[in-house]
Design an enzyme around this catalytic site. Structure first.
Site, PDB file in Angstrom:
ATOM      1  N   MET A  18       1.695 -10.120   2.773  1.00 49.42           N
ATOM      2  CA  MET A  18       2.478 -10.297   1.560  1.00 49.42           C
ATOM      3  C   MET A  18       3.737  -9.439   1.566  1.00 49.42           C
ATOM      4  O   MET A  18       3.817  -8.416   2.232  1.00 49.42           O
ATOM      5  CB  MET A  18       1.630  -9.986   0.332  1.00 49.42           C
ATOM      6  CG  MET A  18       0.663 -11.102  -0.016  1.00 49.42           C
ATOM      7  SD  MET A  18      -0.094 -10.847  -1.632  1.00 49.42           S
ATOM      8  CE  MET A  18      -0.688 -12.511  -1.952  1.00 49.42           C
ATOM      9  N   ARG A  54       1.407 -14.279 -15.783  1.00 46.49           N
ATOM     10  CA  ARG A  54       2.853 -14.161 -15.633  1.00 46.49           C
ATOM     11  C   ARG A  54       3.521 -14.820 -16.838  1.00 46.49           C
ATOM     12  O   ARG A  54       3.031 -15.811 -17.360  1.00 46.49           O
ATOM     13  CB  ARG A  54       3.318 -14.822 -14.338  1.00 46.49           C
ATOM     14  CG  ARG A  54       2.752 -14.174 -13.074  1.00 46.49           C
ATOM     15  CD  ARG A  54       3.422 -14.743 -11.836  1.00 46.49           C
ATOM     16  NE  ARG A  54       2.837 -14.238 -10.599  1.00 46.49           N
ATOM     17  CZ  ARG A  54       3.150 -13.088 -10.041  1.00 46.49           C
ATOM     18  NH1 ARG A  54       4.058 -12.313 -10.611  1.00 46.49           N
ATOM     19  NH2 ARG A  54       2.579 -12.691  -8.926  1.00 46.49           N
ATOM     20  N   GLY A  55       4.649 -14.269 -17.250  1.00 46.80           N
ATOM     21  CA  GLY A  55       5.354 -14.841 -18.386  1.00 46.80           C
ATOM     22  C   GLY A  55       4.639 -14.513 -19.694  1.00 46.80           C
ATOM     23  O   GLY A  55       3.889 -13.543 -19.806  1.00 46.80           O
ATOM     24  N   THR A 100       2.658  -2.707  -7.774  1.00 50.44           N
ATOM     25  CA  THR A 100       2.955  -3.818  -6.884  1.00 50.44           C
ATOM     26  C   THR A 100       2.539  -3.435  -5.478  1.00 50.44           C
ATOM     27  O   THR A 100       2.901  -2.354  -5.006  1.00 50.44           O
ATOM     28  CB  THR A 100       4.447  -4.208  -6.885  1.00 50.44           C
ATOM     29  OG1 THR A 100       4.732  -5.033  -5.750  1.00 50.44           O
ATOM     30  CG2 THR A 100       5.341  -2.989  -6.820  1.00 50.44           C
ATOM     31  N   GLU A 130       5.746 -12.589   4.252  1.00 49.97           N
ATOM     32  CA  GLU A 130       5.868 -13.924   3.657  1.00 49.97           C
ATOM     33  C   GLU A 130       7.302 -14.274   3.292  1.00 49.97           C
ATOM     34  O   GLU A 130       7.688 -15.445   3.292  1.00 49.97           O
ATOM     35  CB  GLU A 130       4.982 -14.031   2.413  1.00 49.97           C
ATOM     36  CG  GLU A 130       5.373 -13.074   1.288  1.00 49.97           C
ATOM     37  CD  GLU A 130       4.582 -13.303   0.014  1.00 49.97           C
ATOM     38  OE1 GLU A 130       4.202 -14.459  -0.246  1.00 49.97           O
ATOM     39  OE2 GLU A 130       4.346 -12.320  -0.727  1.00 49.97           O
ATOM     40  N   ASP A 153       3.713  -4.779  -2.989  1.00 50.29           N
ATOM     41  CA  ASP A 153       4.922  -4.915  -2.177  1.00 50.29           C
ATOM     42  C   ASP A 153       5.695  -3.604  -2.079  1.00 50.29           C
ATOM     43  O   ASP A 153       6.589  -3.477  -1.246  1.00 50.29           O
ATOM     44  CB  ASP A 153       5.840  -5.984  -2.762  1.00 50.29           C
ATOM     45  CG  ASP A 153       5.279  -7.385  -2.611  1.00 50.29           C
ATOM     46  OD1 ASP A 153       4.237  -7.533  -1.943  1.00 50.29           O
ATOM     47  OD2 ASP A 153       5.865  -8.320  -3.173  1.00 50.29           O
TER      48      ASP A 153
END
Length: 543
Positions: free
Chosen positions: A318, A219-220, A273, A374, A275
């Site tokens: 999640m 990440r980042g 993703t 979550e 999600d």
């Protein structure tokens, strides 16, 4: 707006106007047909979302025959034509008509803006549409001179390795591009080109059987100018980015920098993703595999709940801001009695609350199963003094308070008091908590996701080779399309709880309280829904 699918071509309306593919053996000095879609007659009939093309800023309109078009016995109909697009909105108000300016095109001289004629023109002729994905007969890059890189960023997801595999396979087998490299460790890997991994068929042939990403992720670490500098220094002209919402924003910045410098580099994004929170498209790859794994956990919780008196199984899955895994797995399991998602605030006590519902369900069936996302209940935890300090990860995402153990504690305490009085044996609630979390994202993709990864990866390659850039590839109501990054950046796909969607099935099938307090008062024509039961939500822009 509500989405479903229809493949359109202007030939459907203008019989005399037949589209003929260009001779694939000719090398022409003109813009590829895939780019002129929004400038063709189709634009007079449909609002086709335009996708950037490298010729827009390089000024070069050189094209090359697609190697696929030179193969024997390949019909021209396999290639995407000038007017091929997918209509976004087809579910309509059947009585809706245009009342103003209805001048469509010069082909429709009988419809010229007259008041009487305008009243009879269907608004659908101005509907939004997306460019159809697929191979073009002419491409913008000379395959022997191509160099491609692929990077995976953000959290892990079933299918990452499948996408890597299929990008390589498509580049080599369909276009003859032999230089493809994998960038390790996400965006930060661009700063160390000496660590890039050469990828050929032998290196990727079995990747689809493995979970995670063989390239690793992070990440980042995004430095736009440094990344583009490296692409130029290494002679890269095709960039494939695989990641979620934060990664998409990063890819948009890279594409903008490439455009500002006038570089012949295509930037293609395969959205990822579990999600399922990328807007505009039906679903993201890995989502169905995650739902399947979550359902297995729900089944375990149900067995545990059935095994003891007054059994209660709680499963946390999640979903930071979107509850699609919980919604789909709860419905698919057919045993869930309560589904809690971030999109719907709930309350524990009082009439119509969670505790009353579960108490009655356990009294009737001697067990109940709760599926909680979550990201659910964050406001309630804050109100009850259970939230911690606001902390963000490297991608700018707020770290969530753990709803699972907190919810179990609250339910156990409240239900025990009730059942101890009502039970002949003085039984209390037998609560079993299941947290599959990372087990749903570190697995290999199932068959459906593996196929979807192949389609997305191949179409990303087709679009990039055609010179398209700054797009994501995704399925819009079952047909793969190219969607401009700007339409999805800083937006989120969340469960649509205010209109007819899958959420109503959850409320009706579980019998749970709806918890709805505010009605969405937007005009239904302004609402964009997705096939998975989502709606587009504008989010705060993150740097």
């Amino acid at each position: 707006m509500k989405f479903t699918v229809a493949l359109l071509s202007t030939s459907s309306f203008v019989a005399a106007s037949a589209f003929i593919l260009p001779d694939p053996r000719s090398r022409r000095q003109q813009r590829p047909t895939s780019v002129t879609l929004a400038e063709s007659k189709a634009a007079d009939l449909w609002n086709v979302e335009r996708v950037d093309h490298i010729s827009d800023w390089t000024g070069s309109f050189d094209t090359y025959p697609n190697p696929l078009s030179l193969k024997d016995n390949v019909p021209s109909s396999w290639f995407v034509g000038l007017n091929d697009a997918v209509v976004a909105k087809v579910q309509i108000d059947a009585l809706e008509r245009i009342e103003e300016n209805c001048l469509l095109s010069e082909e429709f001289d009988d419809i010229n803006g007259g008041e009487e004629d305008c009243e009879m023109v269907d608004r659908g002729l101005n509907a939004e549409a997306f460019i159809l994905a697929g191979p073009r007969a002419e491409i913008a890059f000379d395959p022997p001179k191509c160099k491609a890189v692929i990077v995976t960023c953000g959290g892990l997801c079933p299918g990452l390795n499948s996408v890597i595999r299929e990008v390589v396979m498509c580049m080599r087998r369909q276009y003859g591009v032999t230089e493809t490299y994998g960038v390790p460790a996400g965006y930060r890997g661009f700063l160390k080109p000496e660590t890039w991994r050469p990828l050929d068929e032998e290196a990727v042939k079995n990747l689809h059987q493995q979970g995670g990403s063989v390239l690793g992720s992070s990440r980042g670490g995004h430095d736009t100018k440094a990344i583009v500098d490296t692409l130029v220094e290494q002679g890269v002209n095709l960039l494939f980015v695989v990641g979620g919402d934060g990664t998409v924003r990063g890819a948009a910045k890279i594409a903008d920098e490439v455009k500002a410098r006038g570089l012949p580099i295509s930037v293609a994004v395969v959205p990822k993703t579990i999600d399922n929170d990328i807007p505009q498209i039906d679903r993201t790859f890995g989502f169905e595999s995650a739902v399947e794994a979550a359902r297995a956990a729900i089944n375990v919780a149900n067995v545990e709940a059935e095994g003891f008196p007054l059994g209660l199984g709680v499963v946390k899955v999640m979903g930071r801001n979107s509850g699609f895994i919980a919604m789909h797995s709860a419905l698919g399991s057919c045993v869930a009695d309560l589904c809690l998602v971030p999109e719907v605030d709930f309350y524990l006590d009082g009439p119509g609350g969670v505790v009353d519902h579960l108490y009655e369900r356990i009294l009737d069936h001697d067990k109940a199963v709760v599926v909680v996302t979550e990201g659910a209940g964050q406001n309630l935890m804050k109100e009850m003094g259970a939230s911690g300090e606001v902390v963000k990860d490297a991608s700018g995402n707020v770290l969530l308070d753990d709803i699972g153990p907190w919810l179990c504690k609250q339910l156990k305490k409240r239900l025990d008091d009730r059942f101890e009085e009502a039970s002949v044996h003085g039984d209390k609630t037998t609560l079993k908590y299941v947290d599959p979390s990372y087990m749903v994202r570190g697995i290999p993709p199932n068959t459906a996701d593996n196929l979807y990864c192949l389609q997305l990866a191949h179409n990303a390659v087709h679009g990039a080779m055609a010179g398209l850039s700054s797009f994501i590839v995704g399925s819009v109501n079952t047909r793969e399309c190219y969607v401009p990054i700007e339409l999805v950046a800083n937006k989120r796909n969340v469960i649509d709880t205010s209109h007819q969607s899958l959420w109503e099935y959850v409320v009706f099938s579980t019998g749970q309280p709806s918890f709805q307090t505010d009605e969405d008062r937007r005009d239904k024509k302004d609402v964009v829904t997705t096939a998975s039961g989502g709606i587009v939500l504008l989010t705060e822009q993150k740097e």
